[in-house]
Write an enzyme that holds these catalytic residues in place. Structure first.
Site, mmCIF file in Angstrom:
data_model
loop_
_atom_site.group_PDB
_atom_site.id
_atom_site.type_symbol
_atom_site.label_atom_id
_atom_site.label_comp_id
_atom_site.label_asym_id
_atom_site.label_seq_id
_atom_site.Cartn_x
_atom_site.Cartn_y
_atom_site.Cartn_z
ATOM 1 N N PHE A 1 0.867 -1.173 0.000
ATOM 2 C CA PHE A 1 0.000 0.000 0.000
ATOM 3 C C PHE A 1 0.909 1.230 0.000
ATOM 4 C CE2 PHE A 1 -2.934 2.798 2.687
ATOM 5 C CZ PHE A 1 -3.869 2.982 1.676
ATOM 6 N N PRO B 1 7.303 11.784 0.212
ATOM 7 C CA PRO B 1 8.384 12.552 0.846
ATOM 8 C C PRO B 1 7.845 13.747 1.641
ATOM 9 C CG PRO B 1 8.976 12.003 -1.408
ATOM 10 C CD PRO B 1 7.564 11.544 -1.210
ATOM 11 N N ILE C 1 7.678 2.621 1.588
ATOM 12 C CA ILE C 1 6.596 1.686 1.261
ATOM 13 C C ILE C 1 7.043 0.251 1.565
ATOM 14 C CG2 ILE C 1 4.960 0.929 -0.500
ATOM 15 C CD1 ILE C 1 4.857 3.984 0.435
ATOM 16 N N ARG D 1 20.591 -15.991 36.543
ATOM 17 C CA ARG D 1 21.809 -15.217 36.752
ATOM 18 C C ARG D 1 21.957 -14.877 38.240
ATOM 19 N NH1 ARG D 1 26.610 -12.995 34.439
ATOM 20 N NH2 ARG D 1 27.123 -11.174 35.706
ATOM 21 N N GLY E 1 21.784 -6.454 31.257
ATOM 22 C CA GLY E 1 23.022 -5.676 31.288
ATOM 23 C C GLY E 1 23.772 -5.785 29.961
ATOM 24 N N GLU F 1 2.141 3.461 10.605
ATOM 25 C CA GLU F 1 0.675 3.353 10.651
ATOM 26 C C GLU F 1 0.066 4.244 11.742
ATOM 27 O OE1 GLU F 1 -1.180 -0.320 9.704
ATOM 28 O OE2 GLU F 1 0.710 -1.202 9.058
ATOM 29 N N THR G 1 1.730 7.753 13.886
ATOM 30 C CA THR G 1 2.697 7.995 14.964
ATOM 31 C C THR G 1 1.932 8.125 16.280
ATOM 32 O OG1 THR G 1 2.492 10.382 14.699
ATOM 33 C CG2 THR G 1 4.228 9.291 13.415
#
Lengths: 258, 383
Positions: free
Chosen positions: B123, B128, B157, B267, B338, B362, B364
């Protein structure tokens, strides 16, 4: 050709717990189709695509085992059968084979029974041989390739540790397959949706004409404990690689490994 | 009220997860490092019936609902962000507009093969000079002897150069405000050219191109839906797409969460498991809270869509929240690991980079807040 695949539902991994009464507690562990049985389903589907006829997926277990039967149907099996009865709860391998044998006799028109070489939970590997014996059919175990299949005859390769044997037998027969005989397909999502509402026929002990004596385990479970943890490894120290290799070889000779 | 997924949803999740773990996850690192489009993966996804999951069976789809589709995108994203974006854009942006507005002939010609996985859809909306402000589209299409003649350029696109067709938005009646229409341009149409795939921070295996149109001619019947309705169309398309991006955010965050929780359990530091330190267990707890909330929002939006009800606001809320909390979850997961989290030897930094797009693509976060604000306060917001 009517192919029956004996399929078992098993816990996905081996981290099951053991209950106080020695039964297995697989709560919270995903149930899947026994890995080796998945190869058996795929093999049945491939031959069915060539020869036509039907593929019946057969399982012995409680109602919720229908989940994996549906998965096999979504892979492409044409028919299904669940053998379910409270009396089947504590079957041993021989008892399970009696139940399956009764069902296969009742189906009547079966040419070939396929199954995995063993289940990944109990791992006896004795179910299919016992089934073949009860049916009075030929058994072909550890099959890694079915070379040909036609009415009345099967040619297959048995993949053993050291050799590959090509064997010929007349049908009906019971065949167990090994990993790698094929690449099992993923069930299509469309078929998953379509088989969601398929009625899965269920037969009980009474439907199969089995008595309590047929189902009494010959084997009694006395104890069940997890295997001992693996012993710790050892890191071989030394000033350079040559010295470490020498020490390693000495240890291996000492342990009579080499 | 019922929060349970149906048995069908559970089966679809189990099957897609299994597929994603076996076929997609092992290639995720390679796809990120090389930027190669995983063509073989998509061939297998087609066999599974994923490529047309939400579309009707008669057009090559599997007829599943929006919740199933969100679950599928989520599970694929849990394995590989690049594959998930390619997939989500194919379904939500490439195929959905044809399913929603296409003629029978367009569905047969474009939707069916796309849903069967024979090619991807794309789509082409952003330009620009027209991103969030899509109404500022400058690409034009004029009707000449029964053909649309398209001129202009598009940016960012997804799937453009590897798609079987592009749905292109263009001004069809200059002078009239927002007179934008959507036109289907098949791949290989003379005059349409693609920039080389963009180098990106993340989602590197998802192909993104600039597209240039120089007197590109397609038959008049390639107009999608009604002339001049392009703006309304893509707003509706993006509502659905936002559920997909929200689902993708959950999948990536889920992967990060699983890695961090496993690490916190194994850990040790200062003589105990790091998960025993509250600063770590608090992060894990916050991740779980964010993930649960985001998942509920995304499924709610999908559920409303399936009921045929309004879901524009809920999709905006779900996408906004899931993408922002997802980014935080990835950030915290790196913190738990880490140096190992920061290292490219481990997948977390890739997941973090992949997640970063989701507050941009799609809609912001800023535009979504305008959408939500307007729904609450009125049309004057953002004017």
């Amino acid at each position: 050709m009517h192919i029956v695949v004996c399929m078992k539902q098993v816990p996905r991994d081996n981290s099951v717990k053991i209950n106080a009464d020695l039964s297995i507690n697989a709560d919270g562990i995903e149930q899947i189709m026994n890995l080796f049985d998945e190869y058996a389903v795929e093999e049945a589907l491939q031959w069915n695509e060539k020869l036509g006829g039907k593929v019946t997926v057969l399982s012995i277990g409680p109602e919720d085992w229908k989940e994996q039967i549906r998965r096999a149907l979504a892979m492409g099996a044409t028919d299904s059968l669940l053998l379910s009865d409270p009396a089947f709860t504590n079957l041993d391998t021989l008892g399970a084979a009696r139940v399956a044998a009764a069902a296969i006799k009742k189906l009547g028109d079966v040419d070939l029974v396929l199954g995995g070489r063993n289940s990944t939970d109990d791992e006896t590997g004795a179910f299919a041989p016992a089934l073949a014996r009860l049916l009075g059919w030929t058994q072909l175990t550890y099959v890694g390739k079915i070379v040909s299949l036609e009415s009345g005859k099967i040619v297959a390769e048995r993949h053993l540790e050291e050799v590959v044997e090509t064997v010929e037998a007349s049908l009906p027969a019971v065949v167990t397959v090994v990993k790698g005989i094929n690449e099992p397909r993923y069930p299509s999502l469309l078929r998953i949706r379509k088989v969601a509402k398929v009625e899965i026929p269920t037969w009980s002990a009474a439907d199969l004409g089995l008595s309590a004596a047929d189902l009494t385990p010959a084997l009694k479970l006395v104890n069940r404990v997890p295997p001992p943890p693996r012993p710790k490894g050892e890191i071989i120290e030394g000033k350079d690689a040559a010295e470490k290799v020498k020490k390693l070889v000495d240890k291996l000779i000492e342990a009579q490994v080499i | 009220m019922n929060f349970d997924l149906s048995p069908e949803h559970q089966r679809i999740r189990a099957e897609v997860r299994r597929f994603a773990e076996q076929e997609i996850a092992p290639r995720a690192r390679h796809v990120d490092e090389t930027g190669e489009f995983p063509a073989e993966t998509f061939r297998k996804m087609a066999e599974l019936g994923l490529m047309g999951l939400p579309f009707p069976e008669e057009y090559g789809g599997a007829g599943a609902d929006s919740i199933s589709t969100a679950i599928a995108i989520e599970e694929i994203a849990r394995a590989c962000g690049s594959t998930a974006l390619t997939y989500a854009a194919h379904l939500g942006l490439g195929c959905a507009p044809i399913a929603m507005f296409g003629t029978e002939e367009q569905k047969r010609r474009f939707l069916r093969p796309a849903a069967e996985g024979r090619f991807l859809g794309a789509f082409a909306l952003t330009e620009p000079h027209a991103g969030s402000d899509a109404g500022a589209t400058r690409t034009t299409a004029r009707l000449e002897n029964g053909e649309w003649v398209i001129n202009g350029s598009k940016m960012w696109i997804t799937n453009a150069s590897i798609a079987g067709y592009l749905i292109v938005t263009a001004v069809t009646d200059p002078g009239e405000r927002h007179s934008i229409s959507s036109i289907i341009v098949p791949a290989g149409t003379p005059g349409m050219s693609f920039g080389k795939p963009e180098a990106k921070m993340g989602l590197r295996g998802s192909i993104t191109n600039a597209v240039t149109f120089e007197n590109v001619r397609v038959p008049e019947e390639n107009l999608l839906g009604r002339r001049g309705r392009g703006l309304q169309q893509f707003l509706a398309v993006l509502d659905g797409g936002r559920i997909g991006i929200g689902a993708m955010a959950i999948g990536l965050a889920q992967a990060a969460f699983e890695i961090a929780s496993a690490y916190a359990r194994e850990r040790t530091a200062f003589g105990k498991l790091i998960g025993a330190f509250e600063s770590v267990s608090n992060m894990i707890a916050d991740m779980a809270v964010g993930l649960e909330a985001a998942r509920l929002l995304v499924y709610q939006a999908a559920w409303l869509k399936d009921q045929g009800r309004q879901y524009s606001r809920e999709a905006a809320i779900a996408k906004l929240y899931a993408s922002e909390v997802g980014e935080k979850i990835c950030r915290d997961a790196i913190q738990v690991l880490g140096g190992y989290g920061y290292s490219s030897e481990y997948p977390l930094e890739r997941i973090y980079r992949d997640q970063r797009l989701l507050t941009i693509g799609e809609g912001t976060s800023e535009i979504l807040r305008v959408v939500i604000g307007r729904q609450i306060l009125g049309e004057f917001v953002g004017r």
